[in-house]
Every structure is written in structure tokens, then in C-alpha cells.
Design a protein around this motif. Structure first.
Motif, short mmCIF file in Angstrom:
data_model
loop_
_atom_site.label_atom_id
_atom_site.label_comp_id
_atom_site.label_asym_id
_atom_site.label_seq_id
_atom_site.Cartn_x
_atom_site.Cartn_y
_atom_site.Cartn_z
N MET A 112 -12.97 -39.19 -41.46
CA MET A 112 -13.67 -38.65 -40.31
C MET A 112 -12.81 -38.67 -39.06
O MET A 112 -12.89 -37.76 -38.24
CB MET A 112 -14.98 -39.40 -40.07
CG MET A 112 -15.87 -38.74 -39.05
SD MET A 112 -16.14 -36.96 -39.23
CE MET A 112 -17.18 -36.89 -40.65
N SER A 113 -11.95 -39.66 -38.89
CA SER A 113 -11.10 -39.66 -37.70
C SER A 113 -10.10 -38.52 -37.75
O SER A 113 -9.86 -37.85 -36.75
CB SER A 113 -10.39 -41.00 -37.55
OG SER A 113 -9.58 -41.26 -38.67
N VAL A 114 -9.54 -38.25 -38.92
CA VAL A 114 -8.63 -37.11 -39.06
C VAL A 114 -9.41 -35.80 -38.86
O VAL A 114 -8.95 -34.87 -38.21
CB VAL A 114 -7.93 -37.14 -40.43
CG1 VAL A 114 -7.16 -35.87 -40.69
CG2 VAL A 114 -7.02 -38.35 -40.51
N PHE A 115 -10.60 -35.75 -39.39
CA PHE A 115 -11.44 -34.57 -39.28
C PHE A 115 -11.81 -34.30 -37.82
O PHE A 115 -11.73 -33.17 -37.34
CB PHE A 115 -12.69 -34.78 -40.13
CG PHE A 115 -13.56 -33.58 -40.24
CD1 PHE A 115 -13.17 -32.51 -41.03
CD2 PHE A 115 -14.77 -33.52 -39.58
CE1 PHE A 115 -13.98 -31.39 -41.14
CE2 PHE A 115 -15.58 -32.42 -39.70
CZ PHE A 115 -15.18 -31.35 -40.47
N GLN A 116 -12.19 -35.34 -37.09
CA GLN A 116 -12.55 -35.18 -35.68
C GLN A 116 -11.34 -34.77 -34.84
O GLN A 116 -11.46 -33.99 -33.91
CB GLN A 116 -13.16 -36.48 -35.12
CG GLN A 116 -14.49 -36.84 -35.71
CD GLN A 116 -15.58 -35.84 -35.35
OE1 GLN A 116 -15.43 -34.99 -34.50
NE2 GLN A 116 -16.69 -35.95 -36.04
N THR A 117 -10.16 -35.29 -35.17
CA THR A 117 -8.95 -34.89 -34.47
C THR A 117 -8.65 -33.42 -34.70
O THR A 117 -8.28 -32.69 -33.78
CB THR A 117 -7.76 -35.76 -34.93
OG1 THR A 117 -8.08 -37.13 -34.69
CG2 THR A 117 -6.50 -35.40 -34.19
N THR A 118 -8.83 -32.96 -35.92
CA THR A 118 -8.62 -31.54 -36.23
C THR A 118 -9.59 -30.67 -35.45
O THR A 118 -9.21 -29.62 -34.92
CB THR A 118 -8.79 -31.29 -37.74
OG1 THR A 118 -7.89 -32.15 -38.44
CG2 THR A 118 -8.49 -29.85 -38.09
N LEU A 119 -10.84 -31.09 -35.33
CA LEU A 119 -11.81 -30.34 -34.54
C LEU A 119 -11.41 -30.30 -33.06
O LEU A 119 -11.60 -29.29 -32.39
CB LEU A 119 -13.21 -30.96 -34.67
CG LEU A 119 -13.92 -30.74 -36.00
CD1 LEU A 119 -15.24 -31.50 -36.01
CD2 LEU A 119 -14.16 -29.27 -36.26
N ALA A 120 -10.84 -31.39 -32.56
CA ALA A 120 -10.40 -31.41 -31.17
C ALA A 120 -9.20 -30.50 -30.95
O ALA A 120 -9.04 -29.93 -29.87
CB ALA A 120 -10.08 -32.85 -30.75
N TRP A 121 -8.34 -30.36 -31.94
CA TRP A 121 -7.16 -29.49 -31.81
C TRP A 121 -7.54 -28.02 -31.80
O TRP A 121 -6.84 -27.20 -31.23
CB TRP A 121 -6.18 -29.74 -32.94
CG TRP A 121 -5.40 -31.00 -32.82
CD1 TRP A 121 -5.35 -31.86 -31.76
CD2 TRP A 121 -4.54 -31.55 -33.81
NE1 TRP A 121 -4.52 -32.91 -32.03
CE2 TRP A 121 -4.01 -32.75 -33.30
CE3 TRP A 121 -4.17 -31.16 -35.09
CZ2 TRP A 121 -3.13 -33.54 -34.00
CZ3 TRP A 121 -3.29 -31.95 -35.79
CH2 TRP A 121 -2.77 -33.13 -35.25
N PHE A 122 -8.60 -27.66 -32.49
CA PHE A 122 -9.02 -26.27 -32.60
C PHE A 122 -10.44 -26.12 -32.07
O PHE A 122 -11.39 -25.91 -32.82
CB PHE A 122 -8.95 -25.80 -34.06
CG PHE A 122 -7.57 -25.94 -34.65
CD1 PHE A 122 -6.58 -25.04 -34.32
CD2 PHE A 122 -7.29 -26.98 -35.52
CE1 PHE A 122 -5.31 -25.17 -34.87
CE2 PHE A 122 -6.02 -27.12 -36.06
CZ PHE A 122 -5.02 -26.21 -35.73
N PRO A 123 -10.64 -26.22 -30.75
CA PRO A 123 -12.00 -26.19 -30.20
C PRO A 123 -12.68 -24.83 -30.35
O PRO A 123 -13.91 -24.77 -30.36
CB PRO A 123 -11.79 -26.54 -28.73
CG PRO A 123 -10.38 -26.19 -28.44
CD PRO A 123 -9.63 -26.39 -29.73
#
Length: 143
Positions: A112-123
């Protein structure tokens, strides 16, 4: 990236069946069905961690802290599970808690931390983490 993470998770979840025979040889006093129970408990813990702590991870702490926490919890779970299997009197309950809950929680925090970081990179492509997680699970089941 989604295909790679799903492949890694698939190996992590479904690869445990390869451990049934070595665990039976190392610790014959354990229940014969303990490995599938552990795999199931780990999957449930993983899913609960992802579904309920995803938004919390966005608000508290950095991704580095969550990844470090996930690595520590998963590694601790694996070490305790290995020590349990190698002990003279292994316990089903310790194996369920260490390998099932410990590695499920640790891998859930990592994923989930990697997933949330990916979501932050591609808003611009932002969707609900729960929707995306459930979509990935459905794709994994179908594939």
C-alpha cells in the motif's frame, strides 16, 4: 507496474504451496493443513491492511517510513516462523500469528505504501485506492 506487482504478489501468495513438503519434513508435529490456513490468513490480513490503512498512509508518515515498517514486520514474521518450525516443539498458533498475520501485515504495508506513492506521482489518474485494489484483485483472480 501493476502487472509486475500482481505477479510478485501472486508468487508470494500462491508460492507457499511449495513449502508444504519441507515444513512437513522439518516439523511433522504440525497440522498437515497448516500451510493453507497460514496462506489464507496472510491474504486476509494483507487485504484488510490495504483496505483500511491506505488513506491513513497518505496522511501520516512518509512512504520511506511505511516501507521500512513493512519490511521490518514481514521480516520479523518470517524469522519467528522459521524459528518456530525449527524448534523441537513447533506450534500451529505461533506459525499462524508469525507467518500469517506478521507477513500479511508487513506485505500489506509495503504494497500500500508503494501504491499510494504511485497515486501521488500520477494525480491526474487518481482513483480511490480501494477501487484500484479491488480491481487488481479481480484481475488477479481472473488471470
Amino acid at each position: 507496474a501493476g502487472a509486475i506487482s500482481l505477479t510478485g504478489y501472486g508468487v508470494f501468495v500462491y508460492g507457499t504451496s511449495a513449502l508444504i513438503v519441507p515444513i512437513r519434513e522439518q516439523a511433522p508435529s504440525l497440522s498437515p493443513s497448516i500451510v493453507p490456513y497460514v496462506a489464507g490468513l496472510r491474504s486476509v490480513t494483507f487485504a484488510v491492511t490495504n483496505l483500511f490503512f491506505g488513506q491513513l498512509m497518505l496522511r501520516r508518515g512518509s512512504p520511506t517510513q511505511w516501507v521500512a515498517s513493512g519490511c521490518f514486520v514481514a521480516a520479523l514474521g518470517l524469522v519467528v516462523a522459521a524459528m518456530n518450525v525449527a524448534s523441537p516443539q513447533p506450534s500451529d498458533a505461533v506459525l499462524l500469528l508469525s507467518w500469517g498475520v506478521g507477513t500479511g501485515l508487513g506485505s500489506g504495508l509495503l504494497y500500500m505504501s508503494v501504491f499510494q506513492t504511485t497515486l501521488a506521482w500520477f494525480p491526474d489518474r487518481r482513483r480511490s485506492p480501494r477501487t484500484t485494489y479491488l480491481t487488481n484483485c479481480c484481475i488477479d483472480v481472473v488471470a
